[in-house]
Design an enzyme around this catalytic site. Structure first.
Site, PDB file in Angstrom:
ATOM      1  N   LEU A 137     -10.271  -3.697   3.997  1.00 45.22           N
ATOM      2  CA  LEU A 137      -9.335  -2.990   3.107  1.00 45.22           C
ATOM      3  C   LEU A 137      -8.195  -2.318   3.885  1.00 45.22           C
ATOM      4  O   LEU A 137      -8.438  -1.565   4.825  1.00 45.22           O
ATOM      5  CB  LEU A 137     -10.105  -1.931   2.301  1.00 45.22           C
ATOM      6  CG  LEU A 137      -9.266  -1.175   1.252  1.00 45.22           C
ATOM      7  CD1 LEU A 137      -8.787  -2.107   0.161  1.00 45.22           C
ATOM      8  CD2 LEU A 137     -10.066  -0.016   0.687  1.00 45.22           C
ATOM      9  N   ASP A 138      -6.963  -2.568   3.451  1.00 49.32           N
ATOM     10  CA  ASP A 138      -5.772  -1.905   4.015  1.00 49.32           C
ATOM     11  C   ASP A 138      -5.663  -2.067   5.528  1.00 49.32           C
ATOM     12  O   ASP A 138      -5.184  -1.174   6.220  1.00 49.32           O
ATOM     13  CB  ASP A 138      -5.774  -0.401   3.665  1.00 49.32           C
ATOM     14  CG  ASP A 138      -5.748  -0.182   2.158  1.00 49.32           C
ATOM     15  OD1 ASP A 138      -5.269  -1.080   1.453  1.00 49.32           O
ATOM     16  OD2 ASP A 138      -6.211   0.872   1.709  1.00 49.32           O
ATOM     17  N   ASP A 139      -6.119  -3.205   6.030  1.00 48.84           N
ATOM     18  CA  ASP A 139      -6.115  -3.356   7.480  1.00 48.84           C
ATOM     19  C   ASP A 139      -5.431  -4.624   7.979  1.00 48.84           C
ATOM     20  O   ASP A 139      -5.395  -4.887   9.167  1.00 48.84           O
ATOM     21  CB  ASP A 139      -7.561  -3.318   7.992  1.00 48.84           C
ATOM     22  CG  ASP A 139      -7.618  -3.129   9.485  1.00 48.84           C
ATOM     23  OD1 ASP A 139      -6.985  -2.171   9.963  1.00 48.84           O
ATOM     24  OD2 ASP A 139      -8.254  -3.954  10.173  1.00 48.84           O
TER      25      ASP A 139
ATOM     26  N   HIS B 247       0.859  -1.186   0.000  1.00 42.19           N
ATOM     27  CA  HIS B 247       0.000   0.000   0.000  1.00 42.19           C
ATOM     28  C   HIS B 247       0.889   1.228   0.000  1.00 42.19           C
ATOM     29  O   HIS B 247       1.835   1.309   0.772  1.00 42.19           O
ATOM     30  CB  HIS B 247      -0.916   0.010   1.221  1.00 42.19           C
ATOM     31  CG  HIS B 247      -1.913   1.139   1.178  1.00 42.19           C
ATOM     32  ND1 HIS B 247      -1.666   2.349   1.756  1.00 42.19           N
ATOM     33  CD2 HIS B 247      -3.115   1.240   0.583  1.00 42.19           C
ATOM     34  CE1 HIS B 247      -2.708   3.159   1.533  1.00 42.19           C
ATOM     35  NE2 HIS B 247      -3.599   2.506   0.818  1.00 42.19           N
TER      36      HIS B 247
ATOM     37  N   GLY C 113      -7.026   3.617   1.793  1.00 42.79           N
ATOM     38  CA  GLY C 113      -7.952   3.814   0.686  1.00 42.79           C
ATOM     39  C   GLY C 113      -7.292   4.405  -0.530  1.00 42.79           C
ATOM     40  O   GLY C 113      -6.096   4.228  -0.766  1.00 42.79           O
TER      41      GLY C 113
END
Lengths: 307, 307, 307, 307
Positions: free
Chosen positions: B250-252, B215, B224
């Site tokens: 998401l992205d976690d 990311h 995000g």
């Protein structure tokens, strides 16, 4: 020995600004020592920012400086310039606010003492008494107002009990007292060096000068309370600290400086705090250095740092 | 030449674990090359994690390894151990997912080719055709499924028009197709190397092996879309990248590795993207290296990296 | 509360060492908290190094520790082990040697005070009087021997004039005096915190314990005098500092820790000195931390740092 | 779209330089985009260095640029200025010299392809054939001259045997051949991207343009051969790489850029080489970027990098 002046200004971007400024400086016998500029490449609204350090021969510095100011003021209308012109030989005066943690205060005192920071620490304010001895060692006035201070000891005659006061009223009384106390020291700005109380919007507006805070996280990650606990829970591999100007919104003012340090799974919250302290004091000291050397220009909610 | 094995395990913390493990290894003629351990100091629920690299003489490696496994299995009941035992001479197989940006793919291909990454890139999947030539240069199968792919070209006989399909149905068809295609390559894990499509929870669950994503921000800042735009707007002084395991949120997922680079007011969004690319590819390659060398143990939503 | 012990040892590499050690610890009821090992992969002469932190229940710590020592001593013959076993709850005692510069001393005093360094600063020795007030503030005995000290004030009765003394004799007298003074404080090691005098081989041999020095360059670049001037002349883009053990050869002992900071063409020698100070104090404090936590093992002219 | 010009100049420091230059630019309708300056504070011989990026409206760019040049030439006498004025839309042409290692070449090719480097790689020269396929993939001419090349295949008629040639004569023949070959490509500078042959002073003088080399150590530490072996033996805790201009003295030209990476006792020489590669390619690419963007001014044996 010459006289050193620091000029910072901003205006809508337009051809001829540099030529106009440098003509004024040249014709008034100034020697440019440092010069930095930045233009936002915005199509709609390009803006220009500049910092110039120049020196004037002592002999006719007064006359030349007076002329420079007159001629700069003429530029205000032509280029819509906002400028500041500071004497590079005059130290800014700071009030340092602390609570119990000592590392940021020590760093500021040490760097001020060694001359790495060109700064007067005029007074230290705290809601705890823990750091009074180091203040004494450095001969800096220490103002102590405990969190249960209500002003009663000052106006005891017309009051019954502190319990009548609401918290916000107490806060208001305390902040007025602080403003009054630091007002005695001709302060140019405040440094929050791990001051663990949130200043009210009223205080910020009344003070009406710059306040620099150190936040112990790499903002915008982990705003608010207990950032090291948040960082530990999240399992990040790097932690950081952020120095920023204070505005009315918590931990949201323009960022001045940030730095980070690598951590690993062995580091518990206590170890994060230890490692973080080194970053906190370094980042705060750098931000203060930028400020006292007039290297910062704010725009929007951001900063330009001319280095 | 000896045979190299990598053991990773975890269990509730208890006296005697290291003694028991090292006794088994010693009595089966193993030589310990590397050893790392970590215990969470949690009072209620202390847990123990360990990685041991050991080697066995080729001559009787088979026999000794068989014994070691038998004796480890006996520890499962005693210490409630979970373990993995991998052959250090066998490369893991990855499917690399990309879109249009090449820098992360290039880095993985180059480091794999040079031997810096002990890895097979078994196939490359993309929703764009841009990176097929570099795949060809490295002789890696390139699977291309455009975003308007509906499966119609496979089952064209019984269909009228793609417009009947809902988006989620199309996504589902595509993901099934991807799973089917990469299923041909005996994949151990997926690397999302700037793959700009969000994988569905169904895909993640069906694949049921590890997925590593890069990311392009220093998470948890700027999750995000468009993190560089967010970073630019916020005026941060340092940007970063984060490699993490993918979970359904998401992205976690658990963070594996992060790194940062300093920026300043001169850097517009395009420049942030350029500077960020260097960090993205470095961080992703490091995370992949940790994974293929069995250096990562997950716990909670975090990772232990034994280096 | 348990008792924490730190074991460091080294021996020729051989199968079974870890098993033997961990068996002893397990059978004497020790709980291993941290464990690190390193083997040199030398073909001819492989060597093994290990650091183990373990704890013993207070109740029977004495008995178990006694047994552990007895059983370790039996390993000396079997594995040719050299080991050290230190109590993790006992602080090491340091004498800090300084001259005029304060930054390294301040850092050590501050980190010792805050508990970041688990250390007693037992006394401060200096060839100048400049730093006596900070020593007083921290209540640390300050021993001052000026560079023109000849011992005359001690043995004034039988001497004519200091001019009779050769420089080396004066140095010898001074060093004997220093050894005598710091000998009163039960010192475990010396920290040279910007002590600008070179210690003689005699001093080093007589003291016969570890001496840690901070050198203000990124060794082996710019050894000897005025490293910042050398760095400036060379035009390097990064400067550094090096903490190392002192041996008889100037600036050549085993390196413990190094760090660097980026510089540019704007930085003159004075600015290099300022920037360097931050690195010097950080690097020295880290090296001292490694030492007091028994994380350093020397081998050849190098160090292993178990972190 | 405007035309972008890059002006770099230096001259003895004197009041009025900036005013004179900015007047010329303003009166010829130029808009200053970037501006950096540096003055050496030398008392005896102060010198001034500047880089200005400006743009001209396409419409009358030719006429204005012509005037600017005429007026700059008038400054040569007044201020003793040396200047260079380059068109910011024209890429510089490089010949890249390589041996067997690919990482620096890959980085240059990738960054050139992605547009991160504003550069033409006009040809690649090597004393080995290993990297011809990547050159082909990028459609860059690959010139291969093996180390046993004697020129015999060119002038075979009048020669008996290569064994008559001395080594220096062979080197001379080869270098003439290289100069001849790269001479076909209108080269602006040479990049030594891990070229493991030492160029002769004759070659350097004949080429007479800039040559950028990457040296795999943090110079001045470990000059000459096998720097990673030297670093390993010394036990440094950080290794680095240095990009510098080549002069006639080995590894001694003006340093352009350096960077470092932390290592530890686990890293053997092979691991140092792996870790070093990441630094080498990054540092070389940055130095090339500075060069192609006209950000470097040499002075003495040092460089100013305007960023």
């Amino acid at each position: 020995m010459n006289r050193k002046l620091i000029l910072t200004f901003s205006c809508p971007d337009k051809k001829g600004i540099v030529a106009a400024i440098s003509k004024i400086l040249f014709e008034n016998n100034a020697n440019i020592l440092e010069s930095n500029q930045h233009s936002t490449k915005s199509v709609l609204n390009p803006h220009f920012y500049m910092r110039i350090v120049f020196e004037l021969d002592r002999a006719d510095a007064e006359k030349n400086l007076k002329n420079i100011k007159i001629e700069f003021n003429e530029l205000i209308n032509i280029f819509n310039i906002k400028y500041e012109l500071n004497d590079g030989s005059i130290k800014k005066n700071a009030a340092v606010f602390v609570s119990k943690e000592d590392h940021c205060l020590y760093e500021l005192l040490w760097q001020t003492g060694s001359g790495d920071l060109f700064l007067n620490i005029s007074c230290i304010f705290s809601n705890h008494n823990d750091l009074s001895s180091i203040a004494n060692f450095y001969n800096v006035p220490f103002i102590y107002i405990p969190s249960n201070f209500t002003g009663l000891n000052i106006n005891a005659n017309n009051l019954k009990s502190a319990t009548f006061y609401s918290n916000s009223l107490i806060k208001n009384v305390q902040e007025q007292f602080i403003l009054n106390e630091i007002g005695k020291y001709n302060i140019d700005f405040i440094i929050l060096a791990k001051y663990m109380v949130i200043l009210s919007a009223d205080f910020i507006n009344s003070f009406n000068k710059k306040i620099i805070n150190i936040h112990h996280s790499f903002l915008p990650s982990f705003p608010g309370a207990k950032p090291y606990v948040q960082a530990y829970e999240k399992g990040v591999k790097i932690i950081g600290a952020t120095a920023h100007f204070v505005n009315e919104k918590l931990d949201d003012g323009p960022i001045i400086e940030q730095d980070v340090i690598r951590i690993n799974h062995e580091d518990d919250v206590d170890e994060l705090k230890k490692k973080g302290k080194t970053i906190e004091r370094t980042v705060l000291a750098r931000a203060v250095k930028f400020f006292v050397e007039d290297r910062i220009i704010e725009y929007g909610n951001k900063t330009i740092i001319f280095m």
